[in-house]
Design an enzyme around this catalytic site. Sequence first.
Site, PDB file in Angstrom:
ATOM      1  N   ARG A 236       0.779  -1.096   0.170  1.00 39.58           N
ATOM      2  CA  ARG A 236      -0.110  -0.002   0.045  1.00 39.58           C
ATOM      3  C   ARG A 236       1.159   1.115  -0.069  1.00 39.58           C
ATOM      4  O   ARG A 236       1.888   1.276   0.651  1.00 39.58           O
ATOM      5  CB  ARG A 236      -0.868   0.057   1.509  1.00 39.58           C
ATOM      6  CG  ARG A 236      -2.104  -0.846   1.173  1.00 39.58           C
ATOM      7  CD  ARG A 236      -2.983  -0.403   0.187  1.00 39.58           C
ATOM      8  NE  ARG A 236      -4.190  -1.132   0.022  1.00 39.58           N
ATOM      9  CZ  ARG A 236      -4.551  -2.270  -0.661  1.00 39.58           C
ATOM     10  NH1 ARG A 236      -3.502  -2.752  -1.464  1.00 39.58           N
ATOM     11  NH2 ARG A 236      -5.645  -3.097  -0.717  1.00 39.58           N
ATOM     12  N   GLU A 265      -3.070   7.575  -4.317  1.00 39.06           N
ATOM     13  CA  GLU A 265      -3.555   7.143  -5.816  1.00 39.06           C
ATOM     14  C   GLU A 265      -4.700   8.021  -6.431  1.00 39.06           C
ATOM     15  O   GLU A 265      -5.771   8.064  -5.680  1.00 39.06           O
ATOM     16  CB  GLU A 265      -3.650   5.537  -5.600  1.00 39.06           C
ATOM     17  CG  GLU A 265      -2.330   5.007  -5.474  1.00 39.06           C
ATOM     18  CD  GLU A 265      -2.704   3.240  -5.435  1.00 39.06           C
ATOM     19  OE1 GLU A 265      -3.764   2.866  -5.696  1.00 39.06           O
ATOM     20  OE2 GLU A 265      -1.802   2.703  -4.801  1.00 39.06           O
ATOM     21  N   HIS A 283      -0.949   0.250  -9.783  1.00 35.13           N
ATOM     22  CA  HIS A 283      -1.763  -0.611  -8.798  1.00 35.13           C
ATOM     23  C   HIS A 283      -2.281  -1.866  -9.578  1.00 35.13           C
ATOM     24  O   HIS A 283      -3.380  -1.795  -9.791  1.00 35.13           O
ATOM     25  CB  HIS A 283      -2.798   0.118  -7.990  1.00 35.13           C
ATOM     26  CG  HIS A 283      -3.037  -0.741  -6.563  1.00 35.13           C
ATOM     27  ND1 HIS A 283      -3.477  -0.042  -5.580  1.00 35.13           N
ATOM     28  CD2 HIS A 283      -3.096  -1.980  -6.447  1.00 35.13           C
ATOM     29  CE1 HIS A 283      -3.708  -0.880  -4.634  1.00 35.13           C
ATOM     30  NE2 HIS A 283      -3.510  -2.099  -5.314  1.00 35.13           N
TER      31      HIS A 283
HETATM   32  C1  DGY Z   1      -5.582  -6.031  -2.876  1.00 36.99           C
HETATM   33  O1  DGY Z   1      -6.296  -7.004  -3.103  1.00 36.99           O
HETATM   34  O2  DGY Z   1      -5.451  -5.286  -1.795  1.00 36.99           O
HETATM   35  C2  DGY Z   1      -4.842  -5.507  -4.055  1.00 36.99           C
HETATM   36  O3  DGY Z   1      -4.193  -4.331  -3.757  1.00 36.99           O
HETATM   37  C3  DGY Z   1      -5.747  -5.074  -5.253  1.00 36.99           C
HETATM   38  O4  DGY Z   1      -4.783  -5.533  -6.392  1.00 36.99           O
END
Ligand code: DGY
Length: 318
Positions: A236, A265, A283
Amino acid sequence: MKILVTSNLTEEILAPLRSAHEVVVNRNDFPLPRSEIIEKIRDKDGLLCSIVDRIDEELMSNAPNLKMIANIGVGYDNIKVPAASAREIKVSNTPGVLTDATADLAFALILSVARRLVEGDGRTRANKWGPWAPFVFLGTQVTGKTLGIIGLGQIGKAVASRAKGFRMPILYHNRNRIPENEELELGAKYVDLETLLRESDFVSLHVSLNDQSRSLIGTNEFELMKSSAFIINVARGPVIDENALVKALKEKKIAGAGLDVYEKEPQLAPGLAQLENTVLSPHMGSATVETRIAMAQLAVENLLAGLSGQRPPNCLNC
Ligand code: DGY
């Protein structure tokens, strides 16, 4: 029952929901504006949302009938789970099915940034590759280098198992140490964060976003890293202080960064997009056909279970 689906899913994936419930779907690949979610959620019993939807107290307070929130995504920092629990709303995520795709992308970033693949692609297309020469346009060897993994959960372990093929010594830091037999199998050595940062050639982040991991990597941590090291983030964005990262890259405190996630983002910190020693992807850690279908199907399965009064297979609060 009534269900709101905030993502544009195929009818095939939605079929099990439609056969038992009344379903409203966002037929747009852009997230539903928050005001629309608040409006549409009012009479709904179930919500199938994704990591781009902010599901908080205010939203839940507008949904008196809501019983179940199924998130498409393993990360669930977009959902205020304690607020859901207080309202006896079940919440689920989609772990497991995206492990390999995400680990593959982490490795793709390691290789791309170390071997300057994107830069090389640009040079080749622009017919600017110049002559082959022994000491021109060199990257960094990946094989045999030390990989530091912060967060050795399912995805971190999948990255470690890929690194074994590259004969990379593995250091890891985690809230809890994993069992010794697993450490041996992965060839992973537990160290404190400082040691990991000081000794790794590649630092790869695989923690979930929470109060402990927010801005885990900032100015001080970049100071500890080798000036030849790379940072990789498919977890993240807010785990890294992005302004500090830009500064560290500009000042050559570290050699480069491979990023799939960002603090705000889809915006990037000022200066990040202009830096050559970065590979930036949008992402897309879980973005394979197979994985996204599996994630959506798992979310549907969770939602159906939760609405029928059973425990959803990936319940986070029940
Ligand atoms: C998630 O599943 O948390 C991912 O970041 C999506 O790609």
